[in-house]
Every structure is written in structure tokens, then in C-alpha cells.
Design a protein around this motif. Structure first.
Motif, PDB file in Angstrom:
ATOM      1  N   UNK A   1       0.855  -1.183   0.000  1.00 40.23           N
ATOM      2  CA  UNK A   1       0.000   0.000   0.000  1.00 40.23           C
ATOM      3  C   UNK A   1       0.892   1.233   0.000  1.00 40.23           C
ATOM      4  N   UNK A   2       1.010   1.860  -1.163  1.00 43.49           N
ATOM      5  CA  UNK A   2       1.891   3.011  -1.322  1.00 43.49           C
ATOM      6  C   UNK A   2       3.059   2.654  -2.220  1.00 43.49           C
ATOM      7  N   UNK A   3       3.446   3.593  -3.069  1.00 44.59           N
ATOM      8  CA  UNK A   3       4.530   3.323  -4.012  1.00 44.59           C
ATOM      9  C   UNK A   3       5.392   4.571  -4.203  1.00 44.59           C
ATOM     10  N   UNK A   4       5.663   5.250  -3.083  1.00 47.99           N
ATOM     11  CA  UNK A   4       6.481   6.454  -3.125  1.00 47.99           C
ATOM     12  C   UNK A   4       7.966   6.137  -3.160  1.00 47.99           C
TER      13      UNK A   4
ATOM     14  N   UNK B   1      -1.073  -1.185  -4.579  1.00 51.41           N
ATOM     15  CA  UNK B   1      -2.223  -0.279  -4.717  1.00 51.41           C
ATOM     16  C   UNK B   1      -1.853   1.106  -4.206  1.00 51.41           C
ATOM     17  N   UNK B   2      -2.282   2.124  -4.939  1.00 50.48           N
ATOM     18  CA  UNK B   2      -2.271   3.507  -4.469  1.00 50.48           C
ATOM     19  C   UNK B   2      -3.606   4.127  -4.866  1.00 50.48           C
ATOM     20  N   UNK B   3      -4.099   5.085  -4.099  1.00 47.19           N
ATOM     21  CA  UNK B   3      -5.426   5.650  -4.402  1.00 47.19           C
ATOM     22  C   UNK B   3      -5.542   6.226  -5.810  1.00 47.19           C
ATOM     23  N   UNK B   4      -4.519   6.941  -6.260  1.00 48.58           N
ATOM     24  CA  UNK B   4      -4.607   7.549  -7.593  1.00 48.58           C
ATOM     25  C   UNK B   4      -4.377   6.528  -8.694  1.00 48.58           C
ATOM     26  N   UNK B   5      -3.618   5.496  -8.384  1.00 45.37           N
ATOM     27  CA  UNK B   5      -3.369   4.444  -9.362  1.00 45.37           C
ATOM     28  C   UNK B   5      -2.109   4.625 -10.171  1.00 45.37           C
ATOM     29  N   UNK B   6      -1.697   5.856 -10.425  1.00 47.53           N
ATOM     30  CA  UNK B   6      -0.572   6.110 -11.323  1.00 47.53           C
ATOM     31  C   UNK B   6       0.734   5.520 -10.798  1.00 47.53           C
ATOM     32  N   UNK B   7       1.046   5.799  -9.524  1.00 49.66           N
ATOM     33  CA  UNK B   7       2.304   5.300  -8.965  1.00 49.66           C
ATOM     34  C   UNK B   7       2.288   3.780  -8.840  1.00 49.66           C
ATOM     35  N   UNK B   8       1.143   3.232  -8.490  1.00 47.73           N
ATOM     36  CA  UNK B   8       1.040   1.778  -8.367  1.00 47.73           C
ATOM     37  C   UNK B   8       1.239   1.107  -9.722  1.00 47.73           C
TER      38      UNK B   8
ATOM     39  N   UNK C   1       7.574  -5.876 -11.671  1.00 46.28           N
ATOM     40  CA  UNK C   1       6.961  -7.190 -11.816  1.00 46.28           C
ATOM     41  C   UNK C   1       5.875  -7.504 -10.808  1.00 46.28           C
ATOM     42  N   UNK C   2       5.225  -6.479 -10.271  1.00 47.29           N
ATOM     43  CA  UNK C   2       4.107  -6.688  -9.357  1.00 47.29           C
ATOM     44  C   UNK C   2       2.790  -6.609 -10.131  1.00 47.29           C
ATOM     45  N   UNK C   3       1.692  -6.877  -9.456  1.00 48.00           N
ATOM     46  CA  UNK C   3       0.360  -6.777 -10.063  1.00 48.00           C
ATOM     47  C   UNK C   3      -0.314  -5.505  -9.585  1.00 48.00           C
ATOM     48  N   UNK C   4      -0.747  -4.702 -10.520  1.00 50.99           N
ATOM     49  CA  UNK C   4      -1.404  -3.436 -10.189  1.00 50.99           C
ATOM     50  C   UNK C   4      -2.853  -3.688  -9.797  1.00 50.99           C
ATOM     51  N   UNK C   5      -3.230  -3.235  -8.623  1.00 49.04           N
ATOM     52  CA  UNK C   5      -4.606  -3.336  -8.149  1.00 49.04           C
ATOM     53  C   UNK C   5      -5.273  -1.969  -8.341  1.00 49.04           C
ATOM     54  N   UNK C   6      -6.252  -1.906  -9.200  1.00 54.50           N
ATOM     55  CA  UNK C   6      -6.928  -0.645  -9.493  1.00 54.50           C
ATOM     56  C   UNK C   6      -7.886  -0.241  -8.374  1.00 54.50           C
ATOM     57  N   UNK C   7      -8.539  -1.241  -7.779  1.00 54.21           N
ATOM     58  CA  UNK C   7      -9.541  -0.989  -6.747  1.00 54.21           C
ATOM     59  C   UNK C   7      -9.392  -2.065  -5.672  1.00 54.21           C
TER      60      UNK C   7
ATOM     61  N   UNK D   1       1.183 -10.761   3.828  1.00 52.70           N
ATOM     62  CA  UNK D   1       1.975  -9.627   4.291  1.00 52.70           C
ATOM     63  C   UNK D   1       1.354  -8.336   3.765  1.00 52.70           C
ATOM     64  N   UNK D   2       1.208  -7.380   4.642  1.00 50.59           N
ATOM     65  CA  UNK D   2       0.714  -6.063   4.247  1.00 50.59           C
ATOM     66  C   UNK D   2       1.841  -5.044   4.462  1.00 50.59           C
ATOM     67  N   UNK D   3       2.310  -4.424   3.389  1.00 52.51           N
ATOM     68  CA  UNK D   3       3.354  -3.417   3.464  1.00 52.51           C
ATOM     69  C   UNK D   3       2.715  -2.039   3.590  1.00 52.51           C
ATOM     70  N   UNK D   4       2.924  -1.399   4.732  1.00 49.14           N
ATOM     71  CA  UNK D   4       2.380  -0.061   4.973  1.00 49.14           C
ATOM     72  C   UNK D   4       3.417   0.968   4.536  1.00 49.14           C
ATOM     73  N   UNK D   5       3.220   1.530   3.344  1.00 45.32           N
ATOM     74  CA  UNK D   5       4.190   2.463   2.752  1.00 45.32           C
ATOM     75  C   UNK D   5       3.556   3.825   2.470  1.00 45.32           C
ATOM     76  N   UNK D   6       2.460   4.111   3.123  1.00 40.86           N
ATOM     77  CA  UNK D   6       1.785   5.398   2.956  1.00 40.86           C
ATOM     78  C   UNK D   6       2.281   6.363   4.036  1.00 40.86           C
ATOM     79  N   UNK D   7       1.669   7.526   4.142  1.00 36.90           N
ATOM     80  CA  UNK D   7       2.087   8.507   5.140  1.00 36.90           C
ATOM     81  C   UNK D   7       1.543   8.112   6.518  1.00 36.90           C
ATOM     82  N   UNK D   8       2.341   8.323   7.569  1.00 33.55           N
ATOM     83  CA  UNK D   8       1.887   7.925   8.906  1.00 33.55           C
ATOM     84  C   UNK D   8       0.539   8.528   9.295  1.00 33.55           C
ATOM     85  N   UNK D   9       0.288   9.752   8.843  1.00 31.63           N
ATOM     86  CA  UNK D   9      -0.960  10.426   9.199  1.00 31.63           C
ATOM     87  C   UNK D   9      -2.177   9.755   8.572  1.00 31.63           C
ATOM     88  N   UNK D  10      -1.959   8.870   7.605  1.00 30.75           N
ATOM     89  CA  UNK D  10      -3.066   8.220   6.902  1.00 30.75           C
ATOM     90  C   UNK D  10      -3.449   6.867   7.504  1.00 30.75           C
TER      91      UNK D  10
END
Length: 268
Positions: free
Chosen positions: A8-11, A33-40, A48-54, A65-74
Motif C-alpha cells: 500500500x503506497x509506491x512512493x 495499490x495507491x489511491x490515484x493508481x498512477x504510482x502503483x 513485476x508486481x500486479x497493479x490493483x486498481x480498486x 503480508x501487508x506493506x504499509x508504505x503510505x504517510x503515517x498520518x493516513x
């Protein structure tokens, strides 16, 4: 065993750290997955990952495994959006500065926590990463994670979770300090008539060479002294740093960064 990872997050930090992990993982599936989709989408194509649109696409999917790669405030908002994906056996791999295992467990409903404070040189295989794992992490999942993760860079697992917060302003933020010093030196060289590309190459090489010397010698002060002749060129520069209070300035900066880590953690 084949494990499924959801990123979750691709920064910048995710792009620096996770591609090497993907490359060294055996028989695993990676979703991003990212909310906007572009970075994901870009991340998926590049690594070589799979893009999840929704996220709804995953409603009947088991995630290991869940990778938390978003902003801490989120964290709280993300937790609400993925509540149907969480389960007690989910292993959380968190890159969130200031979000401790208690906060992660309360929000993501699993006490299997692996925290990482990475730094961006992981992108070139030279990351310095601080880790903490909760006692609840299943040994087989930790072994699979560690085998892939510990393939490059300097990786240290701390027993005390608070050490992750202590380390953050140093190895976590540290590359930015060196980049800023490099920027200042390059701009000064350019102002004195040196070609910009040449200045960049020379300063990058100077930092790389100094770093290699430091990695082979435990005493930074000795290395500094070896470059410095009494009343010489380097001596004058170092004296100017001392007169300007550079060490105190760095100490204040580190303390501010550390306090910000505690603010993100909710420990003002």
C-alpha cells in the motif's frame, strides 16, 4: 510456501526498498495499490508486481503480508478502507515513521508487526535499515521475510522498539543531510566557474570515497585529522565550521527531527 504481499503506497521509500526484496523472494506474489493508481501502475510495470486498481478486487483474497508504505498520518483512514483484508495472521511490514507496533495493531488488527526504518540508498543495494519485530511474528513468516530482506545493505534488528525512533533522524534521514552538503558544494563550485556536471561527479566521488574509508575505519576523527594539516587549507575550513557552531547546529537539527518522530507517534 507461496506468500502473497500487498503493498500500500509506491512512493520514493517503497521504490527504494521493495524492488530488491521482490527480486530476492522465491515464489511470492506481489500486489500494489495507491489511491490515484498512477504510482502503483508504474511500480507494477517496473518491478513485476500486479497493479490493483480498486481494493474491492481483493475482497475474497487472502493477504499474508501487508506493506504499509503510505504517510503515517493516513494510518487510521487506510485501516478503515482495508478492514475486510485484515486478520490475526496478517504480518504487517511497516515503513511508517513514528507509528509503533501498538498503533499498528490497534488499527490493522494484527499483532504480527515488522517495523522498518529504511533509507533511500537501498535503491542501489546500500541501504542502512533498522528493524523491529514483535514477538508474535510467526517464525516461518519471519524466516521467509528475512531471507529476502537481508540480501543487501546493513540491516540491524533491534530488541527495543524505541530504538527505531532514536535511529530515524540518523540513518533514516541521514542521506538527505549528505545530499544537502553535496548540493552546497556543487553550487559553490559552479559559482567559481567549474562545469556543473564535473562538479557533480567530483563531489559524488568524494562522498563515496570518504564513505568507503569510514566503513573500513572505526574512528571518524582520525580520518578527519589525516586530511588536516595545521594552518592548511582543510584546517581553515574546519576552523570556520567550529566558529560557526556546526556541531551544535547538527545536534539541534537531530533533536528537532527526533521530537518530530515522537509527535508522529503521539508522544509529545
Amino acid at each position: 510456501m507461496k506468500y502473497r504481499h500487498l503493498i500500500l503506497g509506491a512512493g520514493n521509500m517503497a521504490r527504494a526498498l521493495i524492488p530488491g526484496f521482490i527480486e530476492n523472494s522465491d515464489d511470492c506474489e506481489f500486489l500494489v495499490f495507491t489511491p490515484s493508481g498512477d504510482k502503483a501502475k508504474s511500480f507494477a510495470l517496473d518491478f513485476g508486481a500486479t497493479w490493483i486498481k480498486d481494493l474491492e478486487e481483493l475482497r475474497n483474497t487472502h493477504i499474508d503480508y501487508l506493506w504499509a508504505c503510505f504517510k503515517p498520518q493516513q494510518l487510521k483512514q487506510v485501516a478503515l478502507e482495508i478492514d475486510f483484508l485484515t486478520h490475526p495472521y496478517l504480518t504487517i511490514v511497516s515503513l511508517l515513521a513514528g507509528s509503533d507496533s501498538q498503533a499498528l495493531t490497534e488499527n490493522l488488527l494484527s499483532d504480527q508487526i515488522i517495523r522498518i526504518m529504511p533509507n533511500t540508498p537501498a535503491q542501489v543495494g546500500l541501504g542502512v535499515n533498522a528493524l523491529y519485530k514483535s514477538k508474535s511474528v510467526h517464525q516461518d513468516k519471519w524466516n521467509a521475510f528475512w531471507q529476502a530482506f537481508n540480501s543487501s545493505g546493513i540491516n540491524t534488528v533491534f530488541d527495543n522498539e524505541d530504538d527505531i525512533d532514536t535511529i530515524t533522524p540518523f540513518s533514516g534521514s541521514g542521506p538527505a543531510y549528505f545530499f544537502e552538503i553535496a548540493r552546497i558544494l556543487i553550487e559553490d563550485m559552479k559559482a567559481r566557474g567549474i562545469d556543473g556536471e564535473l562538479a557533480h561527479r567530483m563531489i559524488a566521488g568524494t562522498i563515496e570515497g570518504a564513505g568507503r574509508m569510514l566503513s573500513q575505519n572505526n574512528d571518524a576523527q582520525t580520518l578527519r585529522n589525516n586530511v588536516t594539516s595545521k594552518n592548511g587549507v582543510t584546517y581553515e575550513a574546519l576552523e570556520s565550521f567550529k566558529e560557526s557552531g556546526m556541531e551544535e547546529m547538527f545536534n539541534r537539527a537531530i533533536e528537532r527531527a527526533y521530537q518530530r518522530t515522537l509527535e508522529l507517534k503521539g508522544n509529545k
